[in-house]
Structures are given as C-alpha cells and as structure tokens.
Design a protein around this motif. Sequence first.
Motif, PDB file in Angstrom:
ATOM      1  N   ASP A   1       0.814  -1.214   0.000  1.00  0.00           N
ATOM      2  CA  ASP A   1       0.000   0.000   0.000  1.00  0.00           C
ATOM      3  C   ASP A   1       0.847   1.264   0.000  1.00  0.00           C
ATOM      4  O   ASP A   1       0.501   2.244  -0.641  1.00  0.00           O
ATOM      5  CB  ASP A   1      -0.916   0.032   1.225  1.00  0.00           C
ATOM      6  CG  ASP A   1      -2.000  -1.023   1.162  1.00  0.00           C
ATOM      7  OD1 ASP A   1      -2.254  -1.540   0.061  1.00  0.00           O
ATOM      8  OD2 ASP A   1      -2.581  -1.325   2.217  1.00  0.00           O
ATOM      9  N   THR A   2       1.951   1.263   0.726  1.00  0.00           N
ATOM     10  CA  THR A   2       2.742   2.485   0.864  1.00  0.00           C
ATOM     11  C   THR A   2       3.893   2.581  -0.125  1.00  0.00           C
ATOM     12  O   THR A   2       4.139   3.641  -0.679  1.00  0.00           O
ATOM     13  CB  THR A   2       3.298   2.597   2.299  1.00  0.00           C
ATOM     14  OG1 THR A   2       4.035   1.417   2.595  1.00  0.00           O
ATOM     15  CG2 THR A   2       2.177   2.772   3.305  1.00  0.00           C
ATOM     16  N   LEU A   3       4.605   1.488  -0.336  1.00  0.00           N
ATOM     17  CA  LEU A   3       5.777   1.508  -1.212  1.00  0.00           C
ATOM     18  C   LEU A   3       5.550   0.748  -2.513  1.00  0.00           C
ATOM     19  O   LEU A   3       6.498   0.543  -3.261  1.00  0.00           O
ATOM     20  CB  LEU A   3       6.994   0.929  -0.483  1.00  0.00           C
ATOM     21  CG  LEU A   3       7.462   1.721   0.732  1.00  0.00           C
ATOM     22  CD1 LEU A   3       8.517   0.947   1.500  1.00  0.00           C
ATOM     23  CD2 LEU A   3       7.995   3.075   0.314  1.00  0.00           C
ATOM     24  N   VAL A   4       4.338   0.333  -2.772  1.00  0.00           N
ATOM     25  CA  VAL A   4       3.934  -0.457  -3.935  1.00  0.00           C
ATOM     26  C   VAL A   4       4.933  -1.574  -4.237  1.00  0.00           C
ATOM     27  O   VAL A   4       5.416  -1.726  -5.351  1.00  0.00           O
ATOM     28  CB  VAL A   4       3.654   0.422  -5.184  1.00  0.00           C
ATOM     29  CG1 VAL A   4       2.477   1.321  -4.980  1.00  0.00           C
ATOM     30  CG2 VAL A   4       4.852   1.220  -5.615  1.00  0.00           C
ATOM     31  N   MET A   5       5.200  -2.381  -3.216  1.00  0.00           N
ATOM     32  CA  MET A   5       6.113  -3.510  -3.323  1.00  0.00           C
ATOM     33  C   MET A   5       5.329  -4.777  -3.025  1.00  0.00           C
ATOM     34  O   MET A   5       4.637  -4.856  -2.003  1.00  0.00           O
ATOM     35  CB  MET A   5       7.270  -3.339  -2.332  1.00  0.00           C
ATOM     36  CG  MET A   5       8.361  -4.369  -2.475  1.00  0.00           C
ATOM     37  SD  MET A   5       9.719  -4.088  -1.304  1.00  0.00           S
ATOM     38  CE  MET A   5      10.463  -2.610  -1.944  1.00  0.00           C
ATOM     39  N   ALA A   6       5.431  -5.750  -3.890  1.00  0.00           N
ATOM     40  CA  ALA A   6       4.696  -7.002  -3.714  1.00  0.00           C
ATOM     41  C   ALA A   6       5.121  -7.703  -2.421  1.00  0.00           C
ATOM     42  O   ALA A   6       6.234  -7.516  -1.924  1.00  0.00           O
ATOM     43  CB  ALA A   6       4.936  -7.918  -4.902  1.00  0.00           C
ATOM     44  N   GLU A   7       4.228  -8.517  -1.888  1.00  0.00           N
ATOM     45  CA  GLU A   7       4.479  -9.226  -0.644  1.00  0.00           C
ATOM     46  C   GLU A   7       5.735 -10.086  -0.723  1.00  0.00           C
ATOM     47  O   GLU A   7       6.594 -10.042   0.161  1.00  0.00           O
ATOM     48  CB  GLU A   7       3.263 -10.090  -0.302  1.00  0.00           C
ATOM     49  CG  GLU A   7       3.366 -10.841   0.988  1.00  0.00           C
ATOM     50  CD  GLU A   7       2.112 -11.636   1.298  1.00  0.00           C
ATOM     51  OE1 GLU A   7       2.101 -12.300   2.334  1.00  0.00           O
ATOM     52  OE2 GLU A   7       1.156 -11.613   0.501  1.00  0.00           O
ATOM     53  N   SER A   8       5.869 -10.861  -1.781  1.00  0.00           N
ATOM     54  CA  SER A   8       7.036 -11.737  -1.918  1.00  0.00           C
ATOM     55  C   SER A   8       8.324 -10.930  -2.041  1.00  0.00           C
ATOM     56  O   SER A   8       9.368 -11.313  -1.512  1.00  0.00           O
ATOM     57  CB  SER A   8       6.869 -12.659  -3.120  1.00  0.00           C
ATOM     58  OG  SER A   8       6.713 -11.900  -4.301  1.00  0.00           O
ATOM     59  N   THR A   9       8.256  -9.787  -2.706  1.00  0.00           N
ATOM     60  CA  THR A   9       9.433  -8.926  -2.866  1.00  0.00           C
ATOM     61  C   THR A   9       9.851  -8.339  -1.528  1.00  0.00           C
ATOM     62  O   THR A   9      11.042  -8.337  -1.185  1.00  0.00           O
ATOM     63  CB  THR A   9       9.134  -7.793  -3.865  1.00  0.00           C
ATOM     64  OG1 THR A   9       8.667  -8.367  -5.081  1.00  0.00           O
ATOM     65  CG2 THR A   9      10.362  -6.951  -4.135  1.00  0.00           C
TER      66      THR A   9
END
Length: 193
Positions: A107-115
């Motif tokens: 939500d904040t850094l637009v980074m996927a969970e796995s990443t």
Amino acid sequence: MHKGKEQKHGGSVYGRAFIRRESVDAHKRLMHNYFGSPPIFLEIYFRHRFRMSKDLFIHICNSVKQHDRSFEQRRNCTWLLEHSTKEKVTAALRMMAYGVPADYIDDTLVMAESTSIFYVKQFAKTMVEVFGAEYSRAPNAQDTQRLLEMNKARGFPGRAFFPSIFAGEPVDSPPLPATPTVSGDEGILGASA
C-alpha cells in the motif's frame, strides 16, 4: 515447458494476476516526503518514523548497496526501473521495526508481498555481514563509559544513583511472595502458603 525439465524460478506464473505497480512514483513520493529540498516531513518526523537519524539511514543504505548487489536499483526484463535502494531498505526496516505484514508495504511503497519478504531476509543477512563484527560484540570498557557519559548528559543519574549495580555488589531485592493460591486452597496454581 519440456518434459523432464524442472521449471526455473522466476518469470510469469500461470494463474497469477499482473499488477502494474508504479515503483518510480513510490520512489518519488518517498524522496519528496523525506529527502526533498525542503522535505514534506522534517527531521523530527523522520526520526520518529524510521527510529534513526537521516544520516544513519543514508549510511545504512549505502553500506547495504555496496555489499549486496540486490539492493541496487536496476531495470527489469521489460526495461522498467525496479525499486530503489531507499525503498528496499525502508520496506525492510518498517517490517522489522513495526512488525507490519508484508502486504502492508504494497500500500505504501507499492512492493509485492514476496518482494518485501525477500528484501527483509536479504537486509537482515546483509546487516549482520556488514555491521556484525562491530556491533554484535559485547561492550567493552570504552563503550560502557561512552554510554554512561551520553546518559549523564541526558539527565540519567548513572553510577551516583545506583552505586551497588555498577560496583558489582549484590542488590537487595524484596523477598518473593509465597506460592500463589486460588481462594486459599490448593487450586490450579499450586500449594497454599
């Protein structure tokens, strides 16, 4: 895929949706909020949210990037910029310091969970490799003296207030109460006093 060959890790996975994450916009937002000239959030907010000074954060980012190539900002196979070093370190620190779940970082850094999970693991390993020898050791006399002087400057009383602790003398402690009971009989917690 050919028969008898195992699938390599990476690439598109059948059945998964592609989410176009704008990591460049997230990087710009992070830079504008905390590292811009002037930043939206002042140093006091940075210290509160990151639990460190901005200089220390930048030092950690540079050290981690120098030691582990995965923290460099690179281009992916479609030639789009991936997450920046500051985004990766921010994600790892927020997950470790605040205990936020990996999907919150999306939500904040637009980074996927796995990443984000990958970078937390890499960050922890890299921090131990880079700073472990210096900071994972027991404090010596110089470290203890330096910390006492810092605390004295902050108003912590130190040795004068707690002489027995620093002199290695045993500290008097109040006697422990008798074994607790439930309603005065031998209950769940054990025998009565």
